[in-house]
Design a protein around this motif. Sequence first.
Motif, PDB file in Angstrom:
ATOM      1  N   GLY A  47       0.813  -1.211   0.000  1.00 45.37           N
ATOM      2  CA  GLY A  47       0.000   0.000   0.000  1.00 45.37           C
ATOM      3  C   GLY A  47       0.843   1.257   0.000  1.00 45.37           C
ATOM      4  O   GLY A  47       0.551   2.221  -0.720  1.00 45.37           O
ATOM      5  N   THR A 295      -6.942   7.083  -5.190  1.00 41.86           N
ATOM      6  CA  THR A 295      -5.997   6.070  -4.698  1.00 41.86           C
ATOM      7  C   THR A 295      -5.936   6.088  -3.177  1.00 41.86           C
ATOM      8  O   THR A 295      -5.960   5.029  -2.525  1.00 41.86           O
ATOM      9  CB  THR A 295      -4.595   6.325  -5.282  1.00 41.86           C
ATOM     10  OG1 THR A 295      -4.644   6.207  -6.704  1.00 41.86           O
ATOM     11  CG2 THR A 295      -3.588   5.326  -4.732  1.00 41.86           C
ATOM     12  N   ASN A 297      -8.240   7.192  -1.104  1.00 40.49           N
ATOM     13  CA  ASN A 297      -9.516   6.693  -0.570  1.00 40.49           C
ATOM     14  C   ASN A 297      -9.558   5.169  -0.572  1.00 40.49           C
ATOM     15  O   ASN A 297     -10.058   4.538   0.365  1.00 40.49           O
ATOM     16  CB  ASN A 297     -10.680   7.251  -1.383  1.00 40.49           C
ATOM     17  CG  ASN A 297     -10.915   8.732  -1.122  1.00 40.49           C
ATOM     18  OD1 ASN A 297     -10.449   9.272  -0.115  1.00 40.49           O
ATOM     19  ND2 ASN A 297     -11.616   9.399  -2.023  1.00 40.49           N
ATOM     20  N   THR A 298      -9.030   4.568  -1.638  1.00 43.12           N
ATOM     21  CA  THR A 298      -9.005   3.102  -1.723  1.00 43.12           C
ATOM     22  C   THR A 298      -8.065   2.518  -0.680  1.00 43.12           C
ATOM     23  O   THR A 298      -8.386   1.529  -0.012  1.00 43.12           O
ATOM     24  CB  THR A 298      -8.559   2.662  -3.132  1.00 43.12           C
ATOM     25  OG1 THR A 298      -9.488   3.159  -4.101  1.00 43.12           O
ATOM     26  CG2 THR A 298      -8.502   1.143  -3.238  1.00 43.12           C
ATOM     27  N   LEU A 299      -6.896   3.136  -0.526  1.00 50.61           N
ATOM     28  CA  LEU A 299      -5.897   2.619   0.413  1.00 50.61           C
ATOM     29  C   LEU A 299      -6.345   2.748   1.866  1.00 50.61           C
ATOM     30  O   LEU A 299      -5.947   1.947   2.718  1.00 50.61           O
ATOM     31  CB  LEU A 299      -4.569   3.356   0.223  1.00 50.61           C
ATOM     32  CG  LEU A 299      -3.825   3.110  -1.096  1.00 50.61           C
ATOM     33  CD1 LEU A 299      -2.624   4.046  -1.217  1.00 50.61           C
ATOM     34  CD2 LEU A 299      -3.364   1.657  -1.193  1.00 50.61           C
ATOM     35  N   THR A 300      -7.162   3.771   2.158  1.00 50.50           N
ATOM     36  CA  THR A 300      -7.563   4.018   3.555  1.00 50.50           C
ATOM     37  C   THR A 300      -8.989   3.570   3.848  1.00 50.50           C
ATOM     38  O   THR A 300      -9.537   3.914   4.898  1.00 50.50           O
ATOM     39  CB  THR A 300      -7.429   5.517   3.884  1.00 50.50           C
ATOM     40  OG1 THR A 300      -8.230   6.288   2.970  1.00 50.50           O
ATOM     41  CG2 THR A 300      -5.982   5.971   3.781  1.00 50.50           C
ATOM     42  N   ASP A 301      -9.585   2.818   2.925  1.00 47.15           N
ATOM     43  CA  ASP A 301     -10.940   2.307   3.166  1.00 47.15           C
ATOM     44  C   ASP A 301     -10.959   1.526   4.483  1.00 47.15           C
ATOM     45  O   ASP A 301     -10.134   0.629   4.693  1.00 47.15           O
ATOM     46  CB  ASP A 301     -11.362   1.389   2.014  1.00 47.15           C
ATOM     47  CG  ASP A 301     -12.800   0.918   2.161  1.00 47.15           C
ATOM     48  OD1 ASP A 301     -13.028  -0.046   2.924  1.00 47.15           O
ATOM     49  OD2 ASP A 301     -13.685   1.520   1.537  1.00 47.15           O
ATOM     50  N   THR A 304     -11.486  -2.430   3.604  1.00 45.23           N
ATOM     51  CA  THR A 304     -10.607  -3.184   2.695  1.00 45.23           C
ATOM     52  C   THR A 304      -9.262  -2.521   2.432  1.00 45.23           C
ATOM     53  O   THR A 304      -8.416  -3.099   1.754  1.00 45.23           O
ATOM     54  CB  THR A 304     -11.316  -3.382   1.340  1.00 45.23           C
ATOM     55  OG1 THR A 304     -11.594  -2.090   0.764  1.00 45.23           O
ATOM     56  CG2 THR A 304     -12.620  -4.151   1.516  1.00 45.23           C
ATOM     57  N   GLY A 305      -9.046  -1.324   2.938  1.00 46.14           N
ATOM     58  CA  GLY A 305      -7.828  -0.583   2.616  1.00 46.14           C
ATOM     59  C   GLY A 305      -6.572  -1.184   3.223  1.00 46.14           C
ATOM     60  O   GLY A 305      -6.562  -1.584   4.390  1.00 46.14           O
ATOM     61  N   SER A 306      -5.511  -1.249   2.425  1.00 44.56           N
ATOM     62  CA  SER A 306      -4.242  -1.790   2.931  1.00 44.56           C
ATOM     63  C   SER A 306      -3.554  -0.821   3.884  1.00 44.56           C
ATOM     64  O   SER A 306      -2.635  -1.203   4.606  1.00 44.56           O
ATOM     65  CB  SER A 306      -3.308  -2.117   1.759  1.00 44.56           C
ATOM     66  OG  SER A 306      -3.078  -0.973   0.952  1.00 44.56           O
ATOM     67  N   LYS A 308      -5.488   1.155   6.079  1.00 43.21           N
ATOM     68  CA  LYS A 308      -6.605   1.637   6.896  1.00 43.21           C
ATOM     69  C   LYS A 308      -6.180   2.028   8.306  1.00 43.21           C
ATOM     70  O   LYS A 308      -6.864   2.811   8.968  1.00 43.21           O
ATOM     71  CB  LYS A 308      -7.711   0.582   6.950  1.00 43.21           C
ATOM     72  CG  LYS A 308      -7.282  -0.779   7.477  1.00 43.21           C
ATOM     73  CD  LYS A 308      -8.412  -1.783   7.331  1.00 43.21           C
ATOM     74  CE  LYS A 308      -7.971  -3.191   7.719  1.00 43.21           C
ATOM     75  NZ  LYS A 308      -9.053  -4.178   7.484  1.00 43.21           N
TER      76      LYS A 308
END
Length: 465
Positions: A47, A295, A297-301, A304-306, A308
């Motif tokens: 991530g 990117t 937002n996806t990483l810190t979901d 599921t974020g890697s 988070k």
Amino acid sequence: MAGMTMAGMGSGMDLESIIKTFVTAEKAPKEARLNNKEISITTELSGVGTLRAALADFQNITNKLGNTDTFYQSKTNIQYQGRSVDSSAVRQAGESNAILPITIETKGVVPKGSFDVKVTKLAQGARLESDFMPDRTVKLGQGIMYFDAGKDSFEVDVNVADTLQDIQKKINEAPNNYGIGANIINSDLGAKMVYTSDKTGVANDLTVFTSDSSLAMISSKMVGKAASDAIIAIDGNIITQESNTFTHAVSGVTITANSLTANNDVVNFSTATDHAAVSDLVHEFIDGYNRLISTINTLTDPETGSLKFDSTARSVKQQMQSITGGVVNGASSKLNTLYAAGISLEEGGVLAINPFGSHGSQSGAQRLDHAVNNALDDLGKLFSGNNGVAAQINAVLDNSLNNKGTITQRQSLLNTNLRSLEDDRDKLDRHISSYEDTLRKKYTAMDNTVSRYNATGDYIRNVLG
């Protein structure tokens, strides 16, 4: 294990299964914790790598945006014999205008203008040829050869044993050779030496001479074509240059002569401010920013974020939003926010150019169009000023990406933790091996005791009959 006695052989008990069960019970939870920790570290490391790549990609855009010259570009149009080439077409489609008699390059904003150009002569380097000699293995003599062209010169030391081919090699490989190529032409009449010079212009004509007359055939006695200047006419004004590149003929414009204009034809080129290029760059900034936010937002979901549980990405996002939603000190009071330039901060933290106005106000598209076409200086200060949006964002990106940045330090720490896991696995292996040895000693002793008891019992039963 090889060479190890199976536990339980003396007593007949299945002690191997008991030992295996205890070893598994001791090892499994500890190994599972290490495996889970490794998955967590590698996931986070991946991530962080994704975040670094996204930040670096966006910085490529902000670096361009932070260059003041980016906002002061010119566009050109070249017309010749019914063909028209626009600089934007060259830039976007990769089209080349080198097949036209001239190539045009501009730097900064060039005042609007139109010019007729006629190319009457191209600059060329000298070319010298010798008389024919028997072949390339001929030996001419010895001495020093001197090659002069303008302010440049070099020399070659020729030995009596050198053949024509050896001399050619020495010339081409001379350490101070400034652009003289030596070639040998082999024909039915024999071999001849040919020199071609990269140095163009009358002032850079090639002169070759030698310290010994035995080498005159490949030096002072050579004949050929002298170096020449380039000559163009701009609106009838004659301009001579030693190269085919004219950097000061028109302010801010570099003209390169590629070929002669045909007959009485002229090449027309026009210049104007390239507003479209600035608009394209602003849109590139918005798209790049939104890709970065997506990117992050996806990483810190939270599900599921890697990343988070990592605060680094969230911190970058918060700083970006503070910059894009804030006021730029030092910019024009009429254009000191992205909103004033037509760029809005929307839900989810992304940027957008709203195509619609509200309550009679201008839309974002209209505000951006006005800034690009009527307030280019102010737009440049907003983005590329010392405290502009690009400078502020680059400070955040540098703080994350440089050698001592937060991203770099985070990657270093995670890699250290990953290496530490290998040590933990080695320690676990040693612990399990020691634990198994202890169990084996314990159960081997018990096995031996039971075996002796069994042997004693068998003896008593045999005695008693």
